[in-house]
Write a protein that holds these residues in place. Structure first.
Motif, PDB file in Angstrom:
ATOM      1  N   ALA A 114       0.824  -1.212   0.000  1.00  0.00           N
ATOM      2  CA  ALA A 114       0.000   0.000   0.000  1.00  0.00           C
ATOM      3  C   ALA A 114       0.855   1.258   0.000  1.00  0.00           C
ATOM      4  N   ASN A 115       2.102   1.146   0.456  1.00  0.00           N
ATOM      5  CA  ASN A 115       3.007   2.301   0.501  1.00  0.00           C
ATOM      6  C   ASN A 115       4.101   2.210  -0.549  1.00  0.00           C
ATOM      7  N   PHE A 116       3.917   1.329  -1.518  1.00  0.00           N
ATOM      8  CA  PHE A 116       4.929   1.149  -2.563  1.00  0.00           C
ATOM      9  C   PHE A 116       4.454   1.833  -3.831  1.00  0.00           C
ATOM     10  N   GLY A 117       5.175   2.831  -4.262  1.00  0.00           N
ATOM     11  CA  GLY A 117       4.767   3.564  -5.457  1.00  0.00           C
ATOM     12  C   GLY A 117       5.921   4.361  -6.007  1.00  0.00           C
ATOM     13  N   GLY A 118       5.596   5.329  -6.860  1.00  0.00           N
ATOM     14  CA  GLY A 118       6.622   6.192  -7.418  1.00  0.00           C
ATOM     15  C   GLY A 118       7.410   5.535  -8.535  1.00  0.00           C
ATOM     16  N   VAL A 119       8.637   5.998  -8.717  1.00  0.00           N
ATOM     17  CA  VAL A 119       9.499   5.512  -9.802  1.00  0.00           C
ATOM     18  C   VAL A 119       9.826   4.027  -9.665  1.00  0.00           C
ATOM     19  N   PRO A 120      10.112   3.489  -8.461  1.00  0.00           N
ATOM     20  CA  PRO A 120      10.382   2.048  -8.371  1.00  0.00           C
ATOM     21  C   PRO A 120       9.224   1.193  -8.866  1.00  0.00           C
ATOM     22  N   LEU A 121       7.995   1.591  -8.565  1.00  0.00           N
ATOM     23  CA  LEU A 121       6.838   0.838  -9.045  1.00  0.00           C
ATOM     24  C   LEU A 121       6.761   0.887 -10.565  1.00  0.00           C
ATOM     25  N   ALA A 122       6.977   2.068 -11.141  1.00  0.00           N
ATOM     26  CA  ALA A 122       6.957   2.188 -12.598  1.00  0.00           C
ATOM     27  C   ALA A 122       8.040   1.316 -13.230  1.00  0.00           C
ATOM     28  N   PHE A 123       9.231   1.291 -12.638  1.00  0.00           N
ATOM     29  CA  PHE A 123      10.322   0.481 -13.181  1.00  0.00           C
ATOM     30  C   PHE A 123       9.965  -1.007 -13.172  1.00  0.00           C
ATOM     31  N   ILE A 124       9.354  -1.477 -12.090  1.00  0.00           N
ATOM     32  CA  ILE A 124       8.984  -2.894 -12.002  1.00  0.00           C
ATOM     33  C   ILE A 124       8.023  -3.264 -13.121  1.00  0.00           C
ATOM     34  N   TRP A 125       7.023  -2.435 -13.354  1.00  0.00           N
ATOM     35  CA  TRP A 125       6.039  -2.750 -14.391  1.00  0.00           C
ATOM     36  C   TRP A 125       6.625  -2.608 -15.790  1.00  0.00           C
ATOM     37  N   ILE A 126       7.496  -1.630 -15.994  1.00  0.00           N
ATOM     38  CA  ILE A 126       8.138  -1.486 -17.306  1.00  0.00           C
ATOM     39  C   ILE A 126       9.019  -2.695 -17.588  1.00  0.00           C
ATOM     40  N   ALA A 127       9.747  -3.165 -16.570  1.00  0.00           N
ATOM     41  CA  ALA A 127      10.598  -4.339 -16.750  1.00  0.00           C
ATOM     42  C   ALA A 127       9.796  -5.612 -16.939  1.00  0.00           C
ATOM     43  N   THR A 128       8.528  -5.594 -16.527  1.00  0.00           N
ATOM     44  CA  THR A 128       7.692  -6.793 -16.634  1.00  0.00           C
ATOM     45  C   THR A 128       6.829  -6.778 -17.885  1.00  0.00           C
ATOM     46  N   GLY A 130       6.616  -3.886 -20.096  1.00  0.00           N
ATOM     47  CA  GLY A 130       6.987  -2.869 -21.071  1.00  0.00           C
ATOM     48  C   GLY A 130       7.250  -3.466 -22.441  1.00  0.00           C
ATOM     49  N   ASN A 131       7.608  -2.621 -23.377  1.00  0.00           N
ATOM     50  CA  ASN A 131       7.847  -3.104 -24.743  1.00  0.00           C
ATOM     51  C   ASN A 131       8.931  -4.174 -24.801  1.00  0.00           C
ATOM     52  N   SER A 132       9.918  -4.096 -23.923  1.00  0.00           N
ATOM     53  CA  SER A 132      10.977  -5.105 -23.847  1.00  0.00           C
ATOM     54  C   SER A 132      10.948  -5.843 -22.514  1.00  0.00           C
ATOM     55  N   GLY A 133       9.780  -5.874 -21.882  1.00  0.00           N
ATOM     56  CA  GLY A 133       9.651  -6.514 -20.589  1.00  0.00           C
ATOM     57  C   GLY A 133       9.783  -8.025 -20.654  1.00  0.00           C
ATOM     58  N   VAL A 134      10.029  -8.632 -19.503  1.00  0.00           N
ATOM     59  CA  VAL A 134      10.239 -10.071 -19.438  1.00  0.00           C
ATOM     60  C   VAL A 134       9.008 -10.828 -19.902  1.00  0.00           C
ATOM     61  N   VAL A 155      -1.544  -0.392 -12.988  1.00  0.00           N
ATOM     62  CA  VAL A 155      -0.414  -0.123 -12.104  1.00  0.00           C
ATOM     63  C   VAL A 155      -0.892   0.539 -10.814  1.00  0.00           C
ATOM     64  N   TYR A 156      -1.825   1.464 -10.905  1.00  0.00           N
ATOM     65  CA  TYR A 156      -2.359   2.109  -9.710  1.00  0.00           C
ATOM     66  C   TYR A 156      -3.087   1.106  -8.815  1.00  0.00           C
ATOM     67  N   MET A 227       6.356   6.441 -16.187  1.00  0.00           N
ATOM     68  CA  MET A 227       5.900   5.325 -17.007  1.00  0.00           C
ATOM     69  C   MET A 227       5.255   5.764 -18.320  1.00  0.00           C
ATOM     70  N   VAL A 228       4.316   6.699 -18.275  1.00  0.00           N
ATOM     71  CA  VAL A 228       3.551   7.033 -19.478  1.00  0.00           C
ATOM     72  C   VAL A 228       3.887   8.408 -20.040  1.00  0.00           C
ATOM     73  N   GLY A 229       4.458   9.293 -19.220  1.00  0.00           N
ATOM     74  CA  GLY A 229       4.778  10.625 -19.725  1.00  0.00           C
ATOM     75  C   GLY A 229       3.532  11.361 -20.178  1.00  0.00           C
ATOM     76  N   ALA A 230       3.587  11.878 -21.389  1.00  0.00           N
ATOM     77  CA  ALA A 230       2.466  12.663 -21.916  1.00  0.00           C
ATOM     78  C   ALA A 230       1.462  11.822 -22.691  1.00  0.00           C
TER      79      ALA A 230
END
Length: 285
Positions: A114-128, A130-134, A155-156, A227-230
């Motif tokens: 519940a307290n996990f968010g921000g850039v680390p959360l975005a990185f985890i989902w992008i690595a999973t 994302g376009n080149s995710g696992v 993600v939210y 994660m998504v930018g604009a």
């Protein structure tokens, strides 16, 4: 004697809270006043003084700003409803299980997530995903699954569902088994028990959880920015672009007006949440 007693009572009740109230007034009151002043300040032409008016607020309620505000509200509503329903069913399944270890594990993990968010959360989902995710590469999934409205909502939900579990679990524990036994012994079905007893009892906590999840998703910034930018229009990203001069130059006061709009919405959210929270707290006794 009465006046002395009143002073003593005030000292015991509010006296210890004065330092905290002073810190809150300085940390939140001064920025809020400065934000409101900037939102109502209209910059004059070169060489002319600034004036006060509603031009910035009017601009914040027109396109393209209105679209980002509505998009944020829509995203927050999807996350709030989806997270509340999923979190409630998950909490009920865990609390009704016979495994105390499972219950403690789920509640402990929920407190962390519940307290996990921000850039680390975005990185985890992008690595999973994302376009080149696992998972994307491993399963041969198409690109673009993550960088859109529904991807951001997913993600939210990662931190919204655990938060709802923590919010609704005490209220579910407040449902006494005797109520259900009495309803069943009176000939009521399971659905009738939930419709006439369970849901009305849980309604304040459920609605309070929805409002809380809405506010959390509405104010989130770092995860969406990383994660998504604009690609997904959000009011928090619009405010950041205007304040930093990225894309939008000279619109700092409009960004402050957008921030004021968000504060008004947040106050409305809290105005709904706090009475519901007080009402649901009686079931925790």
């Amino acid at each position: 004697m009465t006046e002395r007693k009143a002073r003593r009572t005030w000292g015991k009740g509010w006296g210890p809270a004065v330092p905290l109230l002073l810190v809150v007034a300085i940390a939140f009151g001064i920025p809020a006043v400065m934000l409101a002043a900037g939102a109502f300040t209209e910059k004059g032409a070169p060489g002319e003084p600034s004036s006060y008016g509603f031009a910035n607020l009017a601009a914040s309620l027109r396109e393209p700003y209105l679209g980002t505000l509505l998009s944020s509200v829509q995203l927050s509503a999807v996350v709030a409803v989806g997270g509340a329903l999923t979190g409630t069913f998950l909490a009920h399944a865990v609390l009704t299980s016979k495994s105390a270890m499972l219950r403690e594990a789920v509640l402990s993990v929920s407190g962390v997530l519940a307290n996990f968010g921000g850039v680390p959360l975005a990185f985890i989902w992008i690595a999973t995903l994302g376009n080149s995710g696992v998972v994307t590469v491993g399963l041969g999934l198409g690109s673009g699954l993550l960088y859109n409205f529904w991807g951001l909502a997913m993600v939210y939900l990662y931190f919204s569902i655990p938060l709802m579990v923590l919010v609704i679990a005490p209220a579910l524990e407040g449902l006494r088994p005797q109520w259900r036994e009495a309803a069943l012994n009176s000939g009521a079905t399971t659905w009738q028990f939930w419709r006439l007893v369970g849901i009305p009892v849980l309604a304040p906590a459920l609605l309070g959880g929805v409002v809380l999840l809405f506010g959390g998703a509405f104010a989130a910034y770092a995860t969406a920015a990383a994660m998504v930018g604009a690609s997904v229009p959000l009011v928090t990203l619009q405010i950041a672009d205007a304040l930093t001069g990225n894309v939008l130059v000279g619109f700092e006061n409009v960004a402050l007006a957008l921030s004021l709009d968000m504060i008004v919405i947040a106050l409305l959210v809290m105005a709904v949440y706090l009475p519901l929270q007080r009402r649901s707290s009686r079931w925790l006794r």
